[in-house]
Write a protein that holds these residues in place. Structure first.
Motif, PDB file in Angstrom:
ATOM      1  N   THR A  41       0.727  -1.366   0.335  1.00 45.15           N
ATOM      2  CA  THR A  41       0.029   0.375   0.074  1.00 45.15           C
ATOM      3  C   THR A  41       0.560   1.027   0.373  1.00 45.15           C
ATOM      4  N   ALA A  42       1.939   1.175  -0.280  1.00 50.17           N
ATOM      5  CA  ALA A  42       3.187   2.450   0.208  1.00 50.17           C
ATOM      6  C   ALA A  42       3.074   2.235  -1.547  1.00 50.17           C
ATOM      7  N   HIS A  43       2.915   1.926  -2.506  1.00 54.26           N
ATOM      8  CA  HIS A  43       3.101   2.030  -3.539  1.00 54.26           C
ATOM      9  C   HIS A  43       1.727   2.944  -4.023  1.00 54.26           C
ATOM     10  N   MET A  44       1.809   2.679  -5.521  1.00 53.20           N
ATOM     11  CA  MET A  44       0.615   2.767  -6.391  1.00 53.20           C
ATOM     12  C   MET A  44       0.201   2.085  -7.742  1.00 53.20           C
ATOM     13  N   ILE A  45      -0.903   1.795  -7.350  1.00 52.15           N
ATOM     14  CA  ILE A  45      -1.580   0.920  -9.143  1.00 52.15           C
ATOM     15  C   ILE A  45      -1.349   0.951 -10.114  1.00 52.15           C
ATOM     16  N   ALA A  46      -0.435   0.016 -11.003  1.00 56.73           N
ATOM     17  CA  ALA A  46      -0.401   0.751 -12.428  1.00 56.73           C
ATOM     18  C   ALA A  46      -1.662   0.709 -13.683  1.00 56.73           C
ATOM     19  N   PRO A  47      -1.566   1.999 -13.659  1.00 61.43           N
ATOM     20  CA  PRO A  47      -2.857   1.629 -14.899  1.00 61.43           C
ATOM     21  C   PRO A  47      -3.147   0.496 -15.341  1.00 61.43           C
ATOM     22  N   SER A  48      -4.681   0.345 -15.914  1.00 62.59           N
ATOM     23  CA  SER A  48      -5.018  -1.530 -16.420  1.00 62.59           C
ATOM     24  C   SER A  48      -5.249  -0.998 -17.489  1.00 62.59           C
ATOM     25  N   TYR A  49      -4.615  -1.754 -18.512  1.00 58.84           N
ATOM     26  CA  TYR A  49      -5.143  -1.279 -20.143  1.00 58.84           C
ATOM     27  C   TYR A  49      -5.650  -2.598 -20.356  1.00 58.84           C
ATOM     28  N   GLY A  50      -7.340  -2.574 -20.839  1.00 56.84           N
ATOM     29  CA  GLY A  50      -7.768  -3.829 -21.510  1.00 56.84           C
ATOM     30  C   GLY A  50      -8.159  -5.210 -20.250  1.00 56.84           C
ATOM     31  N   PHE A  51      -7.796  -4.955 -19.463  1.00 51.54           N
ATOM     32  CA  PHE A  51      -8.280  -5.584 -18.493  1.00 51.54           C
ATOM     33  C   PHE A  51      -8.678  -5.223 -17.008  1.00 51.54           C
ATOM     34  N   ASP A  52      -8.969  -5.861 -16.082  1.00 46.59           N
ATOM     35  CA  ASP A  52      -9.870  -5.530 -14.575  1.00 46.59           C
ATOM     36  C   ASP A  52      -8.865  -6.214 -13.885  1.00 46.59           C
ATOM     37  N   LEU A  53      -8.131  -4.654 -12.980  1.00 46.88           N
ATOM     38  CA  LEU A  53      -7.527  -5.685 -11.935  1.00 46.88           C
ATOM     39  C   LEU A  53      -7.859  -6.960 -10.989  1.00 46.88           C
ATOM     40  N   ILE A  54      -9.558  -6.747 -10.524  1.00 45.63           N
ATOM     41  CA  ILE A  54     -10.326  -6.543  -9.084  1.00 45.63           C
ATOM     42  C   ILE A  54     -10.155  -8.676  -9.521  1.00 45.63           C
ATOM     43  N   PRO A  55     -11.116  -8.463 -10.165  1.00 47.75           N
ATOM     44  CA  PRO A  55     -10.634 -10.231 -10.157  1.00 47.75           C
ATOM     45  C   PRO A  55      -9.850 -11.162 -10.295  1.00 47.75           C
ATOM     46  N   VAL A  56      -8.246 -10.510 -11.304  1.00 52.34           N
ATOM     47  CA  VAL A  56      -6.945 -10.663 -11.015  1.00 52.34           C
ATOM     48  C   VAL A  56      -6.630 -10.997  -9.651  1.00 52.34           C
ATOM     49  N   VAL A  57      -6.720  -9.916  -8.604  1.00 54.09           N
ATOM     50  CA  VAL A  57      -6.475  -9.505  -7.573  1.00 54.09           C
ATOM     51  C   VAL A  57      -7.520 -11.352  -6.515  1.00 54.09           C
ATOM     52  N   ILE A  89       6.625   6.686  -4.410  1.00 55.55           N
ATOM     53  CA  ILE A  89       4.647   5.885  -4.559  1.00 55.55           C
ATOM     54  C   ILE A  89       4.725   5.440  -5.888  1.00 55.55           C
ATOM     55  N   ALA A  90       6.213   5.542  -6.846  1.00 50.86           N
ATOM     56  CA  ALA A  90       5.298   4.811  -7.739  1.00 50.86           C
ATOM     57  C   ALA A  90       5.196   3.912  -8.075  1.00 50.86           C
ATOM     58  N   ALA A  91       4.769   3.120  -8.448  1.00 45.96           N
ATOM     59  CA  ALA A  91       4.466   1.884  -8.814  1.00 45.96           C
ATOM     60  C   ALA A  91       5.526   0.593  -9.195  1.00 45.96           C
ATOM     61  N   GLN A  92       5.851   0.040  -8.720  1.00 46.05           N
ATOM     62  CA  GLN A  92       6.715  -0.600  -8.872  1.00 46.05           C
ATOM     63  C   GLN A  92       6.888  -2.043  -9.738  1.00 46.05           C
ATOM     64  N   VAL A  93       5.612  -2.390 -10.111  1.00 41.07           N
ATOM     65  CA  VAL A  93       6.180  -2.851 -11.221  1.00 41.07           C
ATOM     66  C   VAL A  93       4.145  -3.041 -12.116  1.00 41.07           C
ATOM     67  N   SER A  94       4.282  -4.116 -13.307  1.00 37.01           N
ATOM     68  CA  SER A  94       3.050  -4.148 -13.816  1.00 37.01           C
ATOM     69  C   SER A  94       3.256  -5.087 -14.766  1.00 37.01           C
ATOM     70  N   ILE A  95       2.159  -5.991 -13.303  1.00 39.85           N
ATOM     71  CA  ILE A  95       2.652  -7.330 -14.144  1.00 39.85           C
ATOM     72  C   ILE A  95       1.776  -7.877 -15.664  1.00 39.85           C
ATOM     73  N   ARG A  96       0.631  -6.954 -16.448  1.00 41.98           N
ATOM     74  CA  ARG A  96       0.174  -7.616 -17.215  1.00 41.98           C
ATOM     75  C   ARG A  96       1.321  -6.842 -18.326  1.00 41.98           C
ATOM     76  N   GLU A  97       1.636  -6.133 -18.083  1.00 39.78           N
ATOM     77  CA  GLU A  97       3.452  -5.333 -18.823  1.00 39.78           C
ATOM     78  C   GLU A  97       3.938  -6.439 -19.041  1.00 39.78           C
ATOM     79  N   GLU A  98       4.856  -6.959 -17.573  1.00 39.20           N
ATOM     80  CA  GLU A  98       5.905  -7.515 -17.676  1.00 39.20           C
ATOM     81  C   GLU A  98       5.936  -9.311 -18.192  1.00 39.20           C
ATOM     82  N   LYS A  99       4.441  -9.021 -18.540  1.00 35.73           N
ATOM     83  CA  LYS A  99       4.222 -11.032 -19.079  1.00 35.73           C
ATOM     84  C   LYS A  99       3.727 -10.512 -20.482  1.00 35.73           C
ATOM     85  N   ALA A 100       3.531  -9.792 -21.211  1.00 32.47           N
ATOM     86  CA  ALA A 100       2.989  -9.310 -22.384  1.00 32.47           C
ATOM     87  C   ALA A 100       4.297  -9.875 -23.498  1.00 32.47           C
ATOM     88  N   THR A 101       4.054 -10.841 -24.700  1.00 30.73           N
ATOM     89  CA  THR A 101       4.694 -11.142 -25.864  1.00 30.73           C
ATOM     90  C   THR A 101       5.765  -9.904 -26.194  1.00 30.73           C
TER      91      THR A 101
END
Length: 546
Positions: free
Chosen positions: A5-21, A439-451
């Protein structure tokens, strides 16, 4: 993401992060329950636990022995035939045979040693061999039931998720509400790229493509594939018709003058572009762009974030956003974000920054591409990967890999820490100022796992198609707005035509410099090993003249 909770969540593009969590927590709960049950069954009787672990190790070594034997037999047969026919052998074949023979012997000796574990443990525990065998079989059967049940429940949950019409839960927790707010928040905090180390001097005269840059300020949007460099700038001039008094219709002329004050503010053009771009995503139009979105994004660098900013507690109003747009020298940069996605997997996002400064209009355009996820993430979309048969196959697949499933019991070592972090996650730690606050986002999992972009050649056409459609409409809408404000658009039309037709400002291509000299008194020396193209072409031109 949930516990930090010390960093922001990266913006979600094309998906909703709530069901993923939500489904990540469900999977974690299933695995943790399985590990706890296995741990309890092994802790009841240490002697039986030793035999059960030995049996699982025997399973692993036996599989290794079978695989090695299947490799050794063909290599050994080939070696015998080569020896009989007096054929030379490849050194790699001899090395492979020697390696797998050694592995076969070691695994075989290990299996023999593990077989002796049962009578040895029974003797040390003063228990009959039959009783020890029955106890071991009973505990092993319980482990098989627990692991198989977990796999079946997980697959059933995936089946429901695949066919569900709505994945978002009806009621969100406090942390889920914060995640939902941050994934679509107008403010995005990005990290500036770190400067190179002093000892690492950059190569001279090296030109990189934009899609080879290490870091993009557009967090979570994917690979930066296109940008106008430099930005498109147009001087704000006005056109005033002047006649000669005889024939105003035929002899009218235009006197170009500069506006002493801009005839519009930047937020007015942004509002016009929002309205003009909306028809592209009309849901009633079958040819409209799917997944079309238009948003305001306010990008701010991590060092420029004030301690405990107000926008973390309350979203900015449209008037506050307009003030940011009209200030070209503010630390917060406004971008009009326009996105489109055909399937949800492939997302094209266009960013446009509008600024009015120096009695000129400046348009900064960038396009990012979020490519597809790996194929193993799309298993449920394959044939017969859902339903009762999928549950059975998933259970059998896990049971065949039973030793590895039991070995993951070490994950319980971090389970307590994870639960404590989840209980503390209801408090937003970004609101409390602290030394070195970032407080910048540490990682975007969707971006990391993209082809990777270099492996997405088949999707480049779709990405550039969406990008060009949005680009052309933005330029046309801007031209219409300037004409409505009586701004001379002749220079703008020329630059817009250059962008659309020739792509002069597209810096996504590779830059090559040949036969060029850079620096004072520099010279170019022609390579004597290559034929002189000028002398080769001269006779042909002379023959053509004759």
């Amino acid at each position: 993401m949930y516990n930090d909770t010390a960093h922001m969540i990266a913006p979600s593009y094309g998906f909703d992060l709530i069901p993923v969590v939500r489904h990540a927590w469900r999977a974690w709960l299933l695995y943790t329950t399985q590990h706890l049950c296995v741990l309890v069954m092994l802790a009841v009787n240490p002697s039986v636990a030793i035999v059960v672990v030995s049996a699982l190790c025997f399973w692993c070594l036996f599989r290794v022995m079978i695989k090695s034997a299947l490799i050794v037999l063909p290599l050994w047969a080939k070696a015998v035939i080569d020896r009989l026919l007096h054929r030379p052998r490849w050194l790699s074949d001899s090395d492979d045979l020697r390696e797998h023979v050694r592995l076969l012997r070691l695994s075989g000796l290990g299996c023999i040693a593990l077989i002796m574990t049962l009578p040895m443990v029974a003797g040390f525990a003063h228990v009959s061999l039959d009783q020890m065998t029955r106890s071991t079989a009973f505990v092993g059967l319980l482990i098989v039931i627990v692991v198989g049940a977990r796999a079946a429940i997980q697959q059933i949950s995936l089946n429901f998720m695949h066919w569900a019409g709505r994945l978002r839960p009806q009621k969100l927790t406090l942390r889920q509400l914060a995640i939902d707010d941050q994934q679509s928040h107008p403010y995005v905090v990005y990290r500036r790229p770190s400067p190179p180390e002093p000892e690492e001097e950059p190569e001279r005269f090296t030109f990189k493509r934009i899609d080879e840059e290490q870091q993009s300020p557009f967090v979570g949007s994917g690979q930066l594939v296109h940008r106008w460099l430099p930005p498109l700038t147009v001087q704000l001039l006005k056109s005033q018709p002047l006649g000669n008094g005889d024939d105003h219709s035929k002899h009218a002329s235009m006197e170009v003058l500069e506006y002493p004050k801009p005839p519009f503010e930047a937020h007015e053009l942004v509002a016009h572009l929002k309205k003009a771009m909306a028809p592209m995503g009309d849901v009633e139009d079958p040819t409209g762009l799917r997944g079309f979105t238009v948003h305001d994004r306010l990008y701010i660098a991590e060092p420029d974030v004030e301690p405990s900013p107000e926008w973390l507690r309350k979203r900015p109003t449209q008037n506050q956003i307009d003030e940011r747009i009209d200030d070209p020298y503010d630390a917060v940069h406004h971008f009009l974000e326009i996105g489109a996605t055909a399937t949800g997997e492939l997302v094209t996002t266009v960013f446009l920054r509008v600024t009015v400064k120096g009695r000129a209009l400046s348009l900064d355009f960038a396009a990012c591409a979020l490519t597809r996820t790996p194929a193993e993430y799309q298993v449920l979309n394959a044939f017969a990967e859902t339903g009762a048969s999928a549950v059975l196959r998933s259970t059998l697949r896990v049971l065949l890999n039973l030793p590895a499933e039991v070995a993951r019991i070490w994950h319980l070592a971090v389970a307590l820490q994870l639960m404590i972090g989840a209980m503390r996650a209801h408090k937003n730690r970004m609101l409390k100022p602290r030394r070195g606050m970032a407080i910048a986002a540490q990682v975007s999992i969707r971006e990391e796992k993209a082809t990777p972009w270099e492996h997405a050649q088949l999707d480049e056409v779709t990405i550039h198609d969406h990008m060009k459609l949005i680009e052309q409409r933005l330029l046309k809408a801007t031209e219409d707005f300037l004409e409505s404000r009586e701004v001379d658009t002749s220079a703008f039309k020329r630059r817009a035509t250059s962008i659309i037709n020739t792509g002069v400002l597209n810096m996504g291509g590779k830059t090559e410099i040949k036969q060029s000299a850079v620096g004072v008194n520099a010279q170019v020396r022609t390579d004597s090993r290559e034929p002189d193209k000028g002398t080769e072409q001269a006779p042909a031109s002379e023959g053509g003249q004759r």
